[in-house]
Design an enzyme around this catalytic site. Structure first.
Site, PDB file in Angstrom:
ATOM      1  N   CYS A  44      13.075  11.484  49.760  1.00 38.80           N
ATOM      2  CA  CYS A  44      14.513  11.609  50.007  1.00 38.80           C
ATOM      3  C   CYS A  44      14.963  10.743  51.174  1.00 38.80           C
ATOM      4  CB  CYS A  44      14.881  13.060  50.265  1.00 38.80           C
ATOM      5  SG  CYS A  44      16.637  13.289  50.619  1.00 38.80           S
ATOM      6  N   CYS A  49      17.292   9.857  48.157  1.00 42.56           N
ATOM      7  CA  CYS A  49      18.697  10.247  48.212  1.00 42.56           C
ATOM      8  C   CYS A  49      19.454   9.699  49.419  1.00 42.56           C
ATOM      9  CB  CYS A  49      18.825  11.761  48.151  1.00 42.56           C
ATOM     10  SG  CYS A  49      17.612  12.689  49.090  1.00 42.56           S
ATOM     11  N   LYS A  52      19.906   5.813  48.980  1.00 42.83           N
ATOM     12  CA  LYS A  52      20.705   5.638  47.761  1.00 42.83           C
ATOM     13  C   LYS A  52      22.170   5.982  48.016  1.00 42.83           C
ATOM     14  CE  LYS A  52      20.367   8.821  44.773  1.00 42.83           C
ATOM     15  NZ  LYS A  52      19.695   9.772  43.868  1.00 42.83           N
ATOM     16  N   ALA A 116      -4.856  12.104  52.490  1.00 42.23           N
ATOM     17  CA  ALA A 116      -5.824  13.198  52.495  1.00 42.23           C
ATOM     18  C   ALA A 116      -6.069  13.656  51.067  1.00 42.23           C
ATOM     19  CB  ALA A 116      -5.315  14.363  53.335  1.00 42.23           C
ATOM     20  N   TYR A 180      19.910  10.980  36.195  1.00 37.74           N
ATOM     21  CA  TYR A 180      20.854  10.742  37.291  1.00 37.74           C
ATOM     22  C   TYR A 180      20.473   9.533  38.133  1.00 37.74           C
ATOM     23  CZ  TYR A 180      17.596  13.159  40.476  1.00 37.74           C
ATOM     24  OH  TYR A 180      16.502  13.513  41.217  1.00 37.74           O
ATOM     25  N   ILE A 181      19.184   9.231  38.277  1.00 38.95           N
ATOM     26  CA  ILE A 181      18.791   8.059  39.056  1.00 38.95           C
ATOM     27  C   ILE A 181      19.285   6.788  38.364  1.00 38.95           C
ATOM     28  CG2 ILE A 181      16.842   6.716  39.954  1.00 38.95           C
ATOM     29  CD1 ILE A 181      15.313   9.324  40.285  1.00 38.95           C
ATOM     30  N   GLU A 184      23.149   6.502  38.687  1.00 40.12           N
ATOM     31  CA  GLU A 184      23.536   6.199  40.066  1.00 40.12           C
ATOM     32  C   GLU A 184      23.276   4.729  40.401  1.00 40.12           C
ATOM     33  OE1 GLU A 184      22.980  10.609  42.129  1.00 40.12           O
ATOM     34  OE2 GLU A 184      21.287   9.222  42.090  1.00 40.12           O
ATOM     35  N   ALA A 343      24.691  17.672  42.855  1.00 43.40           N
ATOM     36  CA  ALA A 343      25.623  16.546  42.848  1.00 43.40           C
ATOM     37  C   ALA A 343      24.933  15.320  42.279  1.00 43.40           C
ATOM     38  CB  ALA A 343      26.126  16.251  44.263  1.00 43.40           C
ATOM     39  N   HIS A 438      47.195  23.011  48.184  1.00 40.57           N
ATOM     40  CA  HIS A 438      48.020  21.995  47.512  1.00 40.57           C
ATOM     41  C   HIS A 438      48.478  20.919  48.505  1.00 40.57           C
ATOM     42  CE1 HIS A 438      50.788  20.476  44.494  1.00 40.57           C
ATOM     43  NE2 HIS A 438      51.732  20.431  45.437  1.00 40.57           N
ATOM     44  N   GLU A 443      42.475  22.493  43.598  1.00 43.41           N
ATOM     45  CA  GLU A 443      43.309  23.647  43.287  1.00 43.41           C
ATOM     46  C   GLU A 443      43.254  23.997  41.802  1.00 43.41           C
ATOM     47  OE1 GLU A 443      47.720  23.032  43.425  1.00 43.41           O
ATOM     48  OE2 GLU A 443      47.143  21.021  44.078  1.00 43.41           O
TER      49      GLU A 443
END
Length: 461
Positions: A44, A49, A52, A116, A180-181, A184, A343, A438, A443
């Site tokens: 990440c 992420c 990106k 390791a 999604y990768i 995006e 998201a 608003h 809304e």
């Protein structure tokens, strides 16, 4: 425990889940070491992420400059430097890497710069110097790695790992994949000015997401200039005269400067020595664990993408924390993977939480659907015809909101807040009772009154 072993806990992998587990375990008094062969922070922070999202921000500016005219702004001559973007991105990743290291050291965790591998249920071997270390508990948190298919010339292709370090922005690029990768990165390259084609072998990308989101996202990406080609796949790649020739399954040939595979990720378990300790693996090579992240071996646990439960950074962090609480604080905690706000930084952005319409109908039978699609207020002056879409999936008897699906600007920010309500079991009546803010797009989530009906049902009425 440390009287018998070198450490109470030895963590293999310093990504989000491993770092959180190490820090929390150390805070409970455990003697902890973490082995990491690359950089602290994991996928990440280092090559996922975070970088990106920085590239996503960069890719929006050309569109923003264009839309500014409708609001009275005159934007002069602009230019873009890929090298400057990547240099600035690298500087930020270095900063975050340093923070992760300092936080571990502040917690009293020892960082070992080495790969390791497991020797047995309580012993790991450091590849860097051959040293063997024992631990009462071993946590495997090595994440996943990009998948590349076995086909002729695939060595010419890049993955998301290499995309962050390209010397130059390709003039033409083909992104292969439907998750999604892939969407995006297709949006990133397209927004930065590359001629972008996205290939997906199925009839419609983003499998597993709500059908309405999938369809509208495809329409909007095409409007933005991405050449989407479904039911398409590459069978061979060849370099000719400084460009790549991609032979497709239908016999067609695409010529491009770069091809990026974003066809999923696989658990990074190869060569880890798991068989030496008798750790059970699933069909994808994932480490099988119980609800407390324990493997079939009592002393060995695993968290994050290597378990292939829900491959998201916040989930790995939650699993790491739960592991440390369970094992080192005598406070059993199991992570609930059933409701996860998500998201997708596509263009336009998507946010989703809970069940899709198809999932809800499968589980609950009859359901109520509320949805709306509209042009955001900003578009009235900017000239953009990009759609915003919102959808509520509701269980009729209880009126509980089972799912919320959003496409449009700031969907990721919206879904985090909405995710609280869905996780709490919020009802449609409670949504309706909430006073609208608003003028906002959000809304709509509390003003949707009319149930959606398919065209055939409306005609019958």
């Amino acid at each position: 425990m440390t009287g018998k072993y070198d450490y109470d806990l030895f963590v293999i992998g310093a990504g989000s889940g491993g770092v959180r587990a190490a820090r929390i375990a150390a805070s409970h008094g455990a003697k902890v070491a973490v082995a990491e062969e690359y950089r602290v922070g994991g996928t990440c922070v280092i090559r996922g992420c975070v970088p990106k999202k920085l590239l996503v921000y960069a890719s929006h500016f050309a569109e923003d400059f264009e839309e500014a005219a409708g609001f009275g702004w005159t934007v002069g001559e602009t230019s873009f430097s890929w090298k400057k973007l990547i240099a600035n991105k690298d500087r930020e990743i270095d900063r975050l890497n340093g923070i992760y290291i300092r936080n571990l050291e502040k917690a009293g965790v020892e960082i070992i710069e080495s790969r390791a591998v497991l020797k047995d249920a309580n012993t790991v071997r450091l590849v860097a110097d051959g040293r063997e270390i024992t631990a009462g508990r071993i946590l495997v948190a090595v994440g996943a790695t990009p998948f590349r298919p076995d086909l002729p010339g695939v060595e010419h292709a890049i993955t998301s790992n290499e995309a962050f370090h390209l010397d130059a922005l390709p003039g033409r690029i083909v992104v292969v994949g439907g998750g999604y990768i892939a969407v995006e990165f297709a949006g990133i390259f397209n927004g930065l000015g590359a001629e972008t084609i996205q290939l997906y072998r199925g009839p419609l990308f983003m499998r597993g997401f709500d059908e309405d989101l999938r369809k509208i996202l495809a329409e909007e990406m095409v409007k933005k200039g991405v050449d989407l080609r479904m039911n398409s796949d590459i069978v061979a790649i060849e370099r000719k005269a400084g460009e790549l020739h991609l032979k497709l399954a239908d016999g067609d040939v695409l010529k491009t400067d770069a091809v990026m595979y974003a066809t999923g990720r696989v658990p990074n378990t190869a060569g880890l020595g798991l068989e030496n300790a008798g750790v059970a693996l699933g069909p994808k090579g994932e480490i099988l664990v119980d609800r407390f992240s324990k493997t079939n071996i009592d002393s060995i646990y695993a968290v994050g993408d290597v378990t292939d439960r829900a491959n998201l950074t916040p989930v790995a962090i939650r699993e790491g924390q739960a592991f440390a609480e369970t094992v080192f604080n005598d406070n059993p905690v199991a992570v609930d993977h059933s409701i996860i706000p998500t998201a997708i930084f596509s263009q336009p952005e998507m946010g989703t939480v809970g069940l899709t319409e198809v999932e809800a109908r499968t589980r609950h039978g009859e359901i109520d659907i509320y949805k709306t699609s509209f042009r955001p207020m900003k578009g009235t002056l900017s000239g953009s015809d990009e759609k915003t879409f919102m959808k509520l999936v509701v269980e009729p008897a209880s009126q509980r909101v089972l799912g919320v699906h959003i496409l449009g600007p700031a969907s990721g920010e919206l879904i985090q807040a909405v995710g609280i309500a869905v996780t709490m079991g919020g009802t449609k009546a409670q949504f309706d009772a909430t006073i609208a803010v608003h003028p906002t797009a959000a809304e709509e989530l509390v003003t949707l009154k009319e149930k959606w009906q398919p065209p055939a049902a409306r005609a019958a009425d």
